[in-house]
Structures are given as structure tokens and as C-alpha cells.
Design an enzyme around this catalytic site. Structure first.
Site, short mmCIF file in Angstrom:
data_model
loop_
_atom_site.label_atom_id
_atom_site.label_comp_id
_atom_site.label_asym_id
_atom_site.label_seq_id
_atom_site.Cartn_x
_atom_site.Cartn_y
_atom_site.Cartn_z
N GLU A 274 -54.03 34.13 -50.62
CA GLU A 274 -55.19 35.01 -50.71
C GLU A 274 -55.75 35.34 -49.32
OE1 GLU A 274 -57.01 36.38 -53.59
OE2 GLU A 274 -57.51 37.51 -51.81
N ASP B 87 -55.86 38.98 -47.46
CA ASP B 87 -57.12 39.59 -47.05
C ASP B 87 -57.10 40.01 -45.58
OD1 ASP B 87 -58.25 39.34 -49.56
OD2 ASP B 87 -59.25 37.45 -49.14
N SER C 98 -57.22 41.34 -56.00
CA SER C 98 -57.37 40.78 -54.65
C SER C 98 -56.77 41.69 -53.60
CB SER C 98 -56.62 39.46 -54.56
OG SER C 98 -57.30 38.45 -55.22
N ASP D 263 -59.31 60.59 -59.63
CA ASP D 263 -59.50 60.05 -60.98
C ASP D 263 -58.17 59.52 -61.51
OD1 ASP D 263 -60.71 59.41 -63.33
OD2 ASP D 263 -61.08 61.48 -63.98
N ILE D 264 -58.20 58.32 -62.05
CA ILE D 264 -56.99 57.74 -62.65
C ILE D 264 -57.15 57.89 -64.17
CG2 ILE D 264 -55.58 55.65 -62.90
CD1 ILE D 264 -55.68 56.75 -60.02
N ASP E 228 -64.13 55.00 -66.16
CA ASP E 228 -63.67 54.15 -67.27
C ASP E 228 -63.69 52.70 -66.83
OD1 ASP E 228 -60.93 53.57 -66.04
OD2 ASP E 228 -60.89 55.76 -66.16
#
Ligand SMILES: *[C@@H]1O[C@H](CO)[C@@H](O)[C@H](O)[C@H]1NC(C)=O
Ligand SMILES: *[C@@H]1O[C@H](CO)[C@@H](O)[C@H](O)[C@H]1NC(C)=O
Ligand SMILES: *[C@@H]1O[C@H](CO)[C@@H](O)[C@H](O)[C@H]1NC(C)=O
Length: 569
Positions: free
Chosen positions: A288, A292, A486, A529-530, A550
Site C-alpha cells: 500500500e 501510494d 487504493s 461520466d462512467i 451513481d
């Protein structure tokens, strides 16, 4: 002194003789309690009465509603105050306890020979250390050792505690007390490490960004600029690191050399808190943490990046989530981050509402002073942080807090919703005004589908989305692709840090609390927009991505060039 100890002895005797309300003892009233030990935790013995514990007291704020109104005013592009972020002192005036609250609580503690120290800039958070026997007496509690069964982690909690009836309004809560928060997961947000790749294969941009999303893919997908940001003096992107996840410099250099060679030896600065460290042993690199720093140093080219490693010496119930905010609020202007990105989270129900609201108010304070706060929405679709068996949809925290920008996931070329993308509706926070129209439209589009499985009056999340599958990182000396929101969170944070760079260059304020801007007519126009895909979980297909907002991909994926237009550049 002697007198006091004699009278306390006397009181103890009296208590033993006649349990009810002896003279001199205040009338106590149960402040927080739970009936049973939550699932996943078990009794693990009785701690020694002489063992010291540290307790925190969250005091009632002077005017938290006033701060909320002010924060919305300075964050709404339609408001004349837009961009006029508050100073930390102005925030503290709203957040500090009133003089009456502070003296009433201090007086009670003094009666018990306790002196609290303030541990937040505004003085709304106090801390005391005392033996367990005394804590039990002070709070009519029964502190006991409990174990989180899956991790074996032990903690001392009570199922109930009381405060003097006269102080009920002055005290938000004591903690750690009745909160049983499971420890953060060891590989938060990452559902899989899909492949291991040789460095030489990565020297060129792969044909298909659907199977390997490297920086070249992300730069193309989101129109991320490759010219270096120049305003390093006042721009600062902070990556929050927890649970001994270490960000490895050598892995980052490997990543940059292969995938962004023009950035040379770009790196991150280190800050530590609560005993945090950043061990550079290669085998101790965190997936992680590396993800990052790869996504921030590698995409927000030229923006100073700081890895803030929060250690285990926190007493805030939530792995240091509260401590980090107070730490950042106390930093001077120019040092405090303009963007904070966090790829860790909880299932909302694992935090008591009192704590979830308190943490949310902390993020509001950061937003008010000009920090944009990003959190991953979760990797279990409608099932929460991770996919688990569930009978009702599982909202995540702190994504349910309206003052954070929650980031969901997309995948593929062209992009559609990633199935793992956490999304849904909070049970603790009502739908904020900035998204009320969007939530109403979405809910009317699905009619009675899933009715009863989610909270139709709750804050909807995520707010935005970005790539969350097959993202390339360097880890432990090799290259891998990873999945999870993540990935999407630091990618988004980097794009907004680069927008802040341009705003600073133009002499304009940075973005701060983002959501009212994102949902404004100009803001929403900056997102692609997805409209396909869904986020399955809890034995359902989950919510579907549709035209408009959404609870899978929010408003969609950011476009840097369109964002510049949206902020008037
Ligand atoms: C930063 O400065 C360099 C050198 O002056 C320039 O080439 C570059 O375009 C600038 N970057 C931005 C984002 O303005
Ligand atoms: C990176 O390289 C530059 C130029 O070679 C050098 O001045 C700088 O000290 C290096 N930074 C680090 C962290 O190694
Ligand atoms: C649904 O959300 C509202 C608004 O936040 C809250 O008051 C209510 O308690 C929630 N319902 C449930 C069942 O959690």
C-alpha cells in the site's frame, strides 16, 4: 492532601456499606453503552486494577454547526466567500469548548485528583492517564481486556460508562471505551497482486492499458500534465501511512527509472507521528505504501510529496485517524498539506456514530483551512471495505462523511466501473445538499430495487472514481500490478495537487474542501461520466453505473484539462 485521601477512604467505605449515591458523589448517568460484545471480539481476561490506561475526553464544541455553515460557504463556488479558507485560529474558535464546559469538566476531574492535558489545537480533546481501578470508579465502568479474534490484538474496553448527569451536555464521549474497532487490514484496499514483471519489459509503454495501467496510461487517460509543477513552496501532497506499512525509496526509484525517467531522483519527504517509522529494508516495503508514493511522486510531478507514517502509539481508537488531523491542523501555513490522501478505511458500523461524527468534524476542520481530503471508497463493492457475506449493503467510513472526497474505482479501456468499487449510502450521515439532486435522481432511476438494503436518506458515495485495476507499481525489487480503490485515491489526489499548483501560480486560493465544487455545474463538467459496470456484493449485482452521479463511480473520472477550465484557468 492528607484530608483528601482520608475522605476518599471514607467514601470508599461508605460505598461499600451503602451502594446508592453517597454524599459527595455526583449523580451519574450512563453516557454510552452496548448490550453485547460485538462479533469478532471476545473477553480475554481482567486487567490488573493498578494498570494505567489513557483516556480521551471529547468536549462539546462551542459551535460546530457554525463551522459547518462557514465551511460550506467558503467551499461553494456560488458563494461570494468561495476560496476564503479559514485560519486555524478561526476554526479553533468554533471548535474549542466554551469556558463553562472546560471549567465544569476540569472541576469534576479535580475533585478526583485528576489533571487533564489538552491534545488538540482547539483544546476540545483532553487526555488523562489513571489506574484502571480509578477509571472504573470515575466512570462507573468495568474496563476489561478483549481480544480481536482474527488478529489476536488485545484492547481494554468497557461495555458501558457513565458521566455526572450535570456534565452530560459538556462531554461528547470518553474513549477508548465502548468502541470495538477492528484493526485496519494489513493490505488495505488491495484485492490482489496479479503479476510480477521484469524491469526490462516495462521500459516501453505497453500496448494495452487495460491489462497494465502504468503512468503513461494514466497520464493519457486523465490528461495529466508532464511539465513539472513549480510552486513547491506552498503546495504539499501528504500520503497517510498506517499499520507499519513502509514506503521504500529504492522501489520508488526503480519505478521512476523504468516508468518516469524524466523525473530523475524525485522522492518524498518523511514525517512521523505516534511512533511511526519508515524502515527501508526492502523486504519490509508495504504494498500500500509503495503504491501510494509511486502514484503521487510519479504522477504529481514537481509537487512536494510527504509520506506521513502514523505509528501504533495512538490512543484514538482508530489507528491514529484522529491524531493525524490534529497533527496537521497544528502545522503552520505553507507546511500543512493542500491535499491529504488516505487509502485506508473501515466499515462504517465498526465505528460508533459518536466517533464517526467526531472524525468527520475533524476532516471538516482540515477542509475549512484549505486541505482537500481524499479517501478510498472500499474494495468490496456494496459489501464494504472488503467483500464479505452480508445481508444488507455495508457502507464504509470515512467515505460516508460529507467532508471527505470518496474515490471509487474504474477499469479497462474505455473505462467502466470496477466491480470492486465501494459505493452506497451512509447510515450515520444524511444526504448533504451538494448531492441531494444527484442522489434523488439516482434513487428514482432504480425505483424499489434493493429497497431495505441501503439507507435512502444517507450520504451517497463515492464522489469520483479513477483506475483501480491492474495498476503497475514497484514493490520488493520487482514490478507488479495491483487492484483496489487504493490506486484510484492517490491518482485522483495527484491530479488535484497539480490543479492546486496552477491555482497558486495564478495567485488564486487552493481548492480546500472539494465536494461543493465537484458537484457544481462547472465542477461536474470536468469529469468523464462512467455509465457501464456495477459493484456487486451481498449476493446482488450491486448498483449500476449510469449517466450522471451513481454510487459506483460518483460523478466519473477527472480530466486535468477540464478541471483547469472548471477552476477558471
Ligand atoms: C515550471 O517552470 C518551467 C521553467 O520555467 C517551465 O518550463 C514549466 O512549464 C513550468 N511549469 C508549469 C506547470 O507552469
Ligand atoms: C537528486 O539529483 C540532484 C541533481 O543531480 C541532486 O542535486 C540532489 O541532491 C539529488 N537528490 C537526492 C534526494 O538524491
Ligand atoms: C439512515 O440514515 C439517516 C440519516 O443519516 C439516519 O438518521 C438513520 O438512522 C439511518 N437508518 C438506519 C437504519 O441506520
Amino acid at each position: 492532601m492528607v484530608m483528601i485521601s482520608v475522605s476518599r477512604l471514607y467514601l470508599a467505605t461508605l460505598l461499600a456499606l451503602a451502594a446508592a449515591n453517597p454524599l459527595g458523589r455526583r449523580t451519574m448517568s450512563v453516557h454510552e453503552s452496548r448490550q453485547v460484545v460485538p462479533a469478532g471480539f471476545a473477553h480475554a481476561g481482567t486487567p490488573s486494577p493498578s494498570q494505567e490506561i489513557t483516556l480521551r475526553i471529547a468536549l462539546t464544541n462551542t459551535d460546530i454547526k457554525g463551522l459547518e455553515a462557514k465551511t460550506y460557504a467558503v467551499s461553494d463556488p456560488a458563494n461570494p466567500l468561495y476560496g476564503q479558507h479559514l485560519t486555524p485560529n478561526e476554526v479553533a474558535d468554533y471548535v474549542k469548548p466554551t469556558a463553562e464546559t472546560l471549567s465544569a469538566v476540569t472541576e469534576w476531574l479535580k475533585e478526583n485528583n485528576l489533571v487533564a492535558k489538552s491534545i488538540s489545537p482547539a483544546g476540545d480533546l483532553l487526555q488523562i492517564s489513571l489506574p484502571i481501578s480509578k477509571a472504573n470508579d470515575l466512570l462507573s465502568a468495568q474496563f476489561t481486556t478483549f481480544k480481536h479474534v482474527a488478529s489476536g490484538k488485545e484492547s481494554i474496553r468497557t461495555l458501558s460508562y457513565s458521566v455526572p448527569e450535570s456534565l452530560k451536555e459538556e462531554i461528547q464521549f470518553f474513549h477508548p471505551t465502548v468502541a470495538f474497532v477492528p484493526p485496519l487490514n494489513g493490505k488495505p484496499g488491495l484485492t490482489a497482486i496479479n503479476s510480477k514483471r521484469e524491469l526490462k519489459e516495462r521500459a516501453t509503454v505497453p500496448a494495452s492499458c487495460a491489462s497494465v495501467a502504468n503512468p503513461a496510461c494514466l497520464i493519457a487517460e486523465y490528461n495529466i500534465p508532464t511539465t513539472l509543477a513549480n510552486n513547491s513552496a506552498t503546495n504539499n501532497l501528504v500520503v497517510a501511512g498506517y499499520i507499519e506499512q513502509y514506503a521504500n525509496q529504492a522501489d520508488l526509484q526503480r519505478f521512476l527509472t523504468a516508468l518516469r525517467p524524466e523525473l530523475g531522483n524525485a522522492t518524498f519527504a518523511l514525517q512521523t507521528l505516534d511512533g511511526g517509522i519508515n524502515d527501508q529494508t526492502l523486504s519490509n516495503a508495504g504494498v500500500e505504501a509503495n503504491l501510494d508514493v509511486d502514484m503521487t511522486v510519479g504522477l504529481a510531478a514537481g509537487v512536494p510529496v510527504t509520506f506521513l507514517s502514523v505509528g501504533e502509539d495512538n490512543n484514538d481508537d482508530v489507528d491514529g485517524f484522529v491524531d493525524i488531523v490534529n497533527f496537521l491542523l497544528a502545522e503552520p501555513d505553507g507546511v500543512r498539506p493542500t491535499v491529504l490522501t488516505t487509502s485506508y478505511g473501515f466499515n462504517e458500523a465498526d465505528l460508533p456514530a459518536s466517533l464517526a461524527i467526531n472524525i468527520c468534524n475533524a476532516y471538516m476542520q482540515l477542509g475549512a483551512v484549505g486541505t482537500s481530503v481524499f479517501f478510498a471508497s472500499g474494495d468490496g463493492g456494496v459489501g464494504g471495505i472488503q467483500s464479505t457475506s452480508c445481508t444488507a449493503f455495508v457502507p464504509t467510513a470515512p467515505s460516508g462523511c460529507p467532508f471527505v472526497t470518496s474515490v471509487g474505482g474504474t477499469a479497462g479501456v474505455p473505462q467502466s466501473a470496477a466491480g470492486l468499487s465501494g459505493g452506497g449510502f451512509s447510515n450515520y450521515f444524511p444526504t448533504p445538499d451538494f448531492q441531494a439532486g444527484d442522489v434523488a435522481s439516482y434513487l428514482s432511476s432504480i425505483g424499489t430495487q434493493y429497497s431495505g438494503l441501503y439507507n435512502a436518506t444517507g450520504r451517497g458515495f463515492p464522489d469520483i472514481a479513477a483506475t483501480a485495476e491492474n495498476v503497475e507499481i514497484a514493490w520488493d525489487g520487482s514490478f507488479w500490478t495491483v487492484d483496489g480503490t487504493s490506486c484510484a485515491t492517490p491518482i485522483s489526489a495527484s491530479i488535484f495537487a497539480l490543479v492546486n499548483d496552477r491555482l497558486i501560480a495564478a495567485g488564486k486560493p487552493v481548492l480546500g474542501f472539494l465536494n461543493p465544487f465537484l458537484y457544481s455545474p462547472a465542477g461536474r463538467a470536468a469529469f468523464n461520466d462512467i455509465t457501464s459496470g456495477s459493484n456487486p456484493g451481498c449476493n446482488t449485482e450491486g448498483f449500476s453505473a449510469t449517466a450522471g452521479w451513481d454510487p459506483v463511480t460518483g460523478l466519473g473520472t477527472p480530466d486535468f484539462n477540464k478541471l483547469l477550465t472548471a477552476v477558471g484557468l
